[in-house]
Scaffold this active site. Structure first.
Site, PDB file in Angstrom:
ATOM      1  N   GLU A 110       0.810  -1.224   0.000  1.00 15.34           N
ATOM      2  CA  GLU A 110       0.000   0.000   0.000  1.00 15.34           C
ATOM      3  C   GLU A 110       0.843   1.274   0.000  1.00 15.34           C
ATOM      4  O   GLU A 110       0.526   2.230  -0.716  1.00 15.34           O
ATOM      5  CB  GLU A 110      -0.967   0.012   1.187  1.00 15.34           C
ATOM      6  CG  GLU A 110      -2.155  -0.939   1.040  1.00 15.34           C
ATOM      7  CD  GLU A 110      -1.845  -2.359   1.517  1.00 15.34           C
ATOM      8  OE1 GLU A 110      -0.724  -2.603   1.991  1.00 15.34           O
ATOM      9  OE2 GLU A 110      -2.736  -3.223   1.405  1.00 15.34           O
ATOM     10  N   HIS A 169      -9.304  -5.028  10.748  1.00 15.80           N
ATOM     11  CA  HIS A 169      -9.978  -4.849   9.461  1.00 15.80           C
ATOM     12  C   HIS A 169     -11.267  -4.040   9.563  1.00 15.80           C
ATOM     13  O   HIS A 169     -12.097  -4.086   8.660  1.00 15.80           O
ATOM     14  CB  HIS A 169     -10.304  -6.216   8.834  1.00 15.80           C
ATOM     15  CG  HIS A 169      -9.116  -6.906   8.241  1.00 15.80           C
ATOM     16  ND1 HIS A 169      -7.987  -7.192   8.971  1.00 15.80           N
ATOM     17  CD2 HIS A 169      -8.884  -7.361   6.982  1.00 15.80           C
ATOM     18  CE1 HIS A 169      -7.110  -7.818   8.182  1.00 15.80           C
ATOM     19  NE2 HIS A 169      -7.632  -7.928   6.974  1.00 15.80           N
TER      20      HIS A 169
END
Lengths: 365, 326
Positions: free
Chosen positions: B60, B129
């Site tokens: 990322e 998450h």
């Protein structure tokens, strides 16, 4: 510090020495005027840095000041190879690159003084010089954080079908940052035209390479990603240019990324806040200055080539000092930004109210 | 008008903008061959090819930063985060580069990048998450933050986000991906950022909310109307920054009571900012303190039935609304 020049694309003459770099085509083709310009630019950087140090000591400049003194041949050598579609991005020791790409020293000094006439209107400071019109994308404060951006510049070049390269500069301290390795992987995976230039001045702040980086060499890490790599010395501008020219061509012509480690040295501390008394000796600094000072080395070469004379050397130096003084005078005389300026240049949209499409409040109090 | 899922609406926005502007690129983990972890980008690779729809490695910081760099040089990247929760590993690229480069360059640069993906709890995937970082993102001047609740809004807002010249953080919701709604097929129908939408009219209580909590609030409002004779106005902010506070204030002037509902940890949340602004700008219109319903203040719990109770849900909204009008 000293390692022999080597490279994955230069195996057969792995250790070219001495004057052979001067004969490299990219250097042999230089006119007398171009050689003088290279010299002049290196000297202009040094005089600018020395003048800015005085201004800092006179409390005209706030924050940090990371001086480029000793490394001049790297930025000037690399940036002198830039074509229309070549781009540069670097870290916080960014004054040398800014002058090398052609930024106006008045605007650079004014930025240090925090003045509205500065290149970033006094909003960026020493670590954050930018000049997109000169393909110069900063000036970044977080170690290694600019390397994905430099990779993105290369991505954009390739996407748009432009034949150019991105030179993403970092110091030897940046090579252990995760973002750098992620960028290496992406560049190699997608054959992006980027050259990761590691300006190895031996110390990441006060930590020597031996104490910070594992493995046999910094550029060699490129092998893990299947990238080309090379090393060279950064005190000889001919060597810098000859080395970088090969990797730039590889990027422009074949869209191949690479890592080039350039051995250099900084004479001053990490920043002016670093008393520079804990991690290296005075002798080490003096030894480099005496034997490898990039400006002295090039001056001697140009005198030997008959390009420079002692009188001309003196004249260039006088002009460089005058330019730095003029920049300081300009900075001194310029106004500071106002508090009304604080909220300008935050959003493109609020800076272009006639073209704004969003509604609602962009700023809060 | 066609009935589309939220997922299909986002896909339609992507498809239309990819077709409209050759500099738009969709990039992220599994967006191309895999058709997207949540199938948002299904079919786009086949339609636009691998130059426009790009699979990235799990990296990322690298690819978000690369997108920011490419956006400085004329590309308009739409970067998918498989989960917004993964923004933490790319945070330096988002806040120091996307948000700050314009400012630090004195306005010489702009970054027309969109970073999008789901940001929600409620799917029993635990604390790593389930982050909802809209408050964290909106704390950084220079970036814009959008949280659509419906299919139509998702499409119209994403199209605006892609055409926007500033970096836009676009927070979707995995639980909403399957929700259906009427969506215009007009490729020029854009919903401007920074414009709230009154999703239900009412006179007794204003619920200010966004994202999936809009649905919870509408469900609660229905019960409040039918069983308690309380008329609730539900305002969907749609965009967190820029913020349409005027629509909120106009409603407060009418109802005099406010409940903020948000899928956020309470400390320094979007609701905290709203509450400050409402009391500051509509103090005399309030008949009582501003109430807030947020996520129960702890990392996201895994246990499926308990996670439902940690987050706002219609029953919790109902209870909070009754307290707000008491």
């Amino acid at each position: 510090m000293s390692k022999k020049a080597t490279s994955t694309i230069e195996k057969k003459d792995a250790a070219p020495i001495g004057s052979s770099f001067a004969q490299a085509q990219i250097n042999a083709d230089l006119t007398k005027g171009e050689r003088i310009d290279l010299y002049r630019k290196m000297l202009r950087i040094r005089r600018f840095e020395e003048r800015s140090l005085r201004a800092y000591q006179g409390k005209k400049i706030g924050g940090f000041l990371h001086l480029y003194i000793g490394q001049e041949a790297v930025a000037v050598g690399c940036c002198s190879l830039m074509g229309k579609n070549d781009h540069v991005i670097t870290a916080y020791r960014d004054h040398g690159h800014a002058i090398a790409v052609g930024m106006d020293t008045k605007a650079l000094m004014a930025e240090l003084y925090g003045k509205v006439t500065g290149c970033s209107k006094g909003k960026g400071g020493s670590m954050h010089y930018f000049a997109p019109s000169l393909n110069y994308w900063g000036g970044h404060g977080i170690v290694g954080g600019q390397i994905p951006l430099g990779t993105g510049l290369a991505y954009a070049l390739k996407y748009r079908g432009l034949k150019g390269a991105s030179m993403a500069f970092m110091g030897d301290g940046a090579v252990n940052q995760g973002a750098v390795h992620e960028a290496y992987n992406l560049a190699a995976l997608w054959d992006l035209p980027v050259i990761f230039v590691v300006e190895n001045n031996g110390y990441s702040m006060g930590t020597s390479q031996d104490r910070s980086s594992a493995g046999p060499g910094l550029a060699q890490r490129a092998e893990a990603y299947g990238m080309n790599w090379g090393t060279c010395f950064g005190h000889d501008i001919y060597e810098v240019r000859a080395t970088m020219d090969k990797f730039l061509k590889l990027a422009r012509d074949e869209s191949k990324p690479s890592v080039v480690e350039i051995d250099t040295y900084r004479y001053r501390g990490h920043s002016v806040a670093d008393p520079d008394k804990t991690y290296r000796t005075r002798d080490e600094i003096e030894e480099y200055r005496r034997t490898k000072d990039p400006i002295q080395v090039f001056q001697q070469k140009l005198i030997a080539e008959g390009v420079l004379t002692d009188v001309f050397v003196e004249q260039i130096d006088t002009e460089a000092k005058a330019e730095a003084d003029l920049a300081a005078d300009f900075a001194e005389a310029s106004p500071f930004p106002t508090t009304d300026d604080i909220q300008k240049d935050v959003y493109w949209e609020s800076d272009h109210p006639d073209r704004r499409t969003s509604k609602g409040r962009l700023f809060f109090d | 008008m066609a009935v589309l899922t939220y997922r299909e609406a986002i896909r339609a926005a992507l498809s239309e903008e990819l077709a409209r502007d050759e500099n738009v690129v969709l990039m992220g983990e599994e967006v191309a061959q895999f058709h997207g972890a949540y199938k948002v980008s299904e079919g786009l690779l086949e339609k636009f090819g691998p130059k426009r729809i790009v699979d990235t490695p799990i990296s990322e910081a690298g690819f978000i930063g690369m997108g920011v760099g490419a956006s400085m040089l004329g590309i308009r990247p739409v970067m998918e985060l498989m989960f917004w929760s993964f923004y933490s590993v790319a945070f330096d690229q988002i806040l120091n580069n996307a948000a700050n480069v314009r400012y630090m360059s004195g306005g010489l640069i702009n970054c027309p990048i969109v970073i999008r993906g789901p940001a929600n709890g409620g799917t029993n995937v635990g604390a790593t998450h389930s982050h909802t970082p809209e408050n964290v993102l909106a704390n950084h001047p220079g970036i814009k933050v959008v949280v659509p609740a419906t299919a139509a809004d998702a499409k119209g807002l994403l199209k605006s986000a892609i055409r926007d010249n500033d970096p836009v953080m676009f927070l979707e919701n995995t639980i909403l991906y399957g929700e259906k709604g009427e969506v215009s097929a007009d490729p020029e129908l854009l919903i401007p950022l920074g414009l709230a939408d009154v999703k239900r009219q009412g006179i007794d209580l204003t619920i200010v909310t966004y994202g999936r909590c809009v649905l919870h609030s509408l469900a609660a409002a229905e019960i409040l109307e039918n069983d308690h004779d309380i008329s609730v106005e539900v305002i969907d902010l749609r965009t967190i920054r820029p913020l349409d506070i005027d629509t909120v204030l106009a409603s407060v002037k009418k109802t005099h009571r406010v409940l903020i509902v948000e899928e956020q940890k309470p400390f320094a949340s979007v609701g905290s900012q709203l509450a400050f602004m409402i009391q500051r700008e509509a103090f005399d219109d309030l008949d009582g303190p501003i109430h807030r319903l947020a996520t129960i203040d702890a990392p996201a719990i895994y246990s499926p039935p308990v996670e439902t109770e940690q987050l706002p849900n219609p029953q919790r909204v109902l209870k909070a609304a009754l307290a707000a009008v008491a």
